[in-house]
Design a protein around this motif. Sequence first.
Motif: not given
Length: 69
Positions: A36-40, A55-61
């Motif tokens: 899981l890549i959390l960030g920009k 899985r890539q997500v841009k923010d905590i939400v």
Amino acid sequence: MLELQKSLYTTKQLFAKLDRYVDYYEHGNWKNQRVLILGKINLNLNLEDYPFQIRQVKDIVQFEEALFS
């Protein structure tokens, strides 16, 4: 594996990092592992190129949504 990414990686840096994860996986060090890549997010990956889930997500939400989806 949880990848916290504070700075924006170049495409070359991100692929180098993922290649190291693939090597680790192919040497039998992971079983059913996920990344899981959390960030920009600077690149949409072809997820079928990897033997593990990414899985890539841009923010905590988005992270929270990813946990419950």
